[in-house]
Design a protein around this motif. Sequence first.
Motif, PDB file in Angstrom:
ATOM      1  N   MET A   1     -13.489 -15.180 -22.286  1.00 14.38           N
ATOM      2  CA  MET A   1     -13.239 -15.392 -23.821  1.00 14.38           C
ATOM      3  C   MET A   1     -13.199 -14.109 -24.457  1.00 14.38           C
ATOM      4  O   MET A   1     -14.159 -13.288 -24.581  1.00 14.38           O
ATOM      5  N   SER A   2     -12.287 -13.634 -25.210  1.00 13.97           N
ATOM      6  CA  SER A   2     -12.101 -12.535 -25.820  1.00 13.97           C
ATOM      7  C   SER A   2     -12.355 -12.650 -27.268  1.00 13.97           C
ATOM      8  O   SER A   2     -11.715 -13.261 -28.017  1.00 13.97           O
ATOM      9  N   ARG A   3     -13.284 -11.983 -27.711  1.00 17.03           N
ATOM     10  CA  ARG A   3     -13.777 -11.929 -29.032  1.00 17.03           C
ATOM     11  C   ARG A   3     -13.991 -10.463 -29.471  1.00 17.03           C
ATOM     12  O   ARG A   3     -14.330  -9.560 -28.819  1.00 17.03           O
ATOM     13  N   ILE A   4     -14.157 -10.430 -30.874  1.00 14.54           N
ATOM     14  CA  ILE A   4     -14.655  -9.067 -31.343  1.00 14.54           C
ATOM     15  C   ILE A   4     -16.279  -8.911 -30.929  1.00 14.54           C
ATOM     16  O   ILE A   4     -17.002  -9.945 -30.872  1.00 14.54           O
ATOM     17  N   THR A   5     -16.597  -7.744 -30.592  1.00 12.85           N
ATOM     18  CA  THR A   5     -17.916  -7.493 -30.245  1.00 12.85           C
ATOM     19  C   THR A   5     -19.070  -8.385 -31.366  1.00 12.85           C
ATOM     20  O   THR A   5     -19.052  -8.231 -32.381  1.00 12.85           O
ATOM     21  N   LEU A   6     -19.927  -8.749 -30.639  1.00 13.39           N
ATOM     22  CA  LEU A   6     -21.078  -9.376 -31.374  1.00 13.39           C
ATOM     23  C   LEU A   6     -21.748  -8.446 -32.159  1.00 13.39           C
ATOM     24  O   LEU A   6     -22.093  -7.250 -31.814  1.00 13.39           O
ATOM     25  N   PRO A   7     -22.018  -8.766 -33.446  1.00 11.44           N
ATOM     26  CA  PRO A   7     -22.429  -7.711 -34.419  1.00 11.44           C
ATOM     27  C   PRO A   7     -23.984  -7.204 -34.316  1.00 11.44           C
ATOM     28  O   PRO A   7     -24.510  -8.106 -33.428  1.00 11.44           O
ATOM     29  N   GLN A   8     -24.231  -6.057 -34.453  1.00 12.80           N
ATOM     30  CA  GLN A   8     -25.524  -5.566 -34.017  1.00 12.80           C
ATOM     31  C   GLN A   8     -26.302  -5.033 -35.620  1.00 12.80           C
ATOM     32  O   GLN A   8     -27.260  -4.280 -35.253  1.00 12.80           O
ATOM     33  N   ALA A   9     -25.878  -5.539 -36.418  1.00 13.71           N
ATOM     34  CA  ALA A   9     -26.296  -5.159 -37.725  1.00 13.71           C
ATOM     35  C   ALA A   9     -27.511  -6.161 -38.099  1.00 13.71           C
ATOM     36  O   ALA A   9     -27.209  -7.121 -38.056  1.00 13.71           O
ATOM     37  N   ASN A  10     -28.679  -5.544 -38.301  1.00 19.74           N
ATOM     38  CA  ASN A  10     -29.745  -6.412 -38.495  1.00 19.74           C
ATOM     39  C   ASN A  10     -29.824  -6.818 -39.895  1.00 19.74           C
ATOM     40  O   ASN A  10     -30.209  -8.040 -40.159  1.00 19.74           O
ATOM     41  N   SER A  11     -29.189  -6.153 -40.946  1.00 16.88           N
ATOM     42  CA  SER A  11     -29.451  -6.669 -42.399  1.00 16.88           C
ATOM     43  C   SER A  11     -28.279  -7.238 -42.867  1.00 16.88           C
ATOM     44  O   SER A  11     -27.219  -6.539 -42.988  1.00 16.88           O
TER      45      SER A  11
END
Length: 153
Positions: A1-11
């Motif tokens: 499944m091709s998706r944009i990278t899972l965000p790693q922004a905590n806030s």
Amino acid sequence: MSRITLPQANSIEKVMDVVSFVYHNPKSSIEDIAEYIGFTVRQALYYRDAARYFGLIDGQMSPTSKCADIMSNGGIHFTEGFYECVIKDELFGAVFTKYALFPECDIDKYALDVASIYYPDLATSSTLARRSHAMVLWAKKILHNIVSKQIIK
């Protein structure tokens, strides 16, 4: 499944700040965002990538029509619109819903399990644990704000 990278922004708040900044300053550089948010360029990339994940800014650092829609009315309902984007996302929405309906569950484990289905290439790495925990932080913040009615103007 091709998706944009899972965000790693905590806030979630800082992601919203980045979206608002890009909306008002289209085609800003990542250095502009880093300076605005008070982060390193690497950290600014996390927050930019989160805004891109939700389709609010594009690859040229410009607001999308989706962003313009939630910023209409001078941004009065921006928080609600942003939360809606998060909750409607299949992955983030699953984590939010599980936490909202079953607050006593091990939400971090659930988020990790669900994220590993969407991002199997990251399933054995500590990266997925950090990113799935960010989803938990966002779910908790959104639910807290909804329950305390902080988002209702």
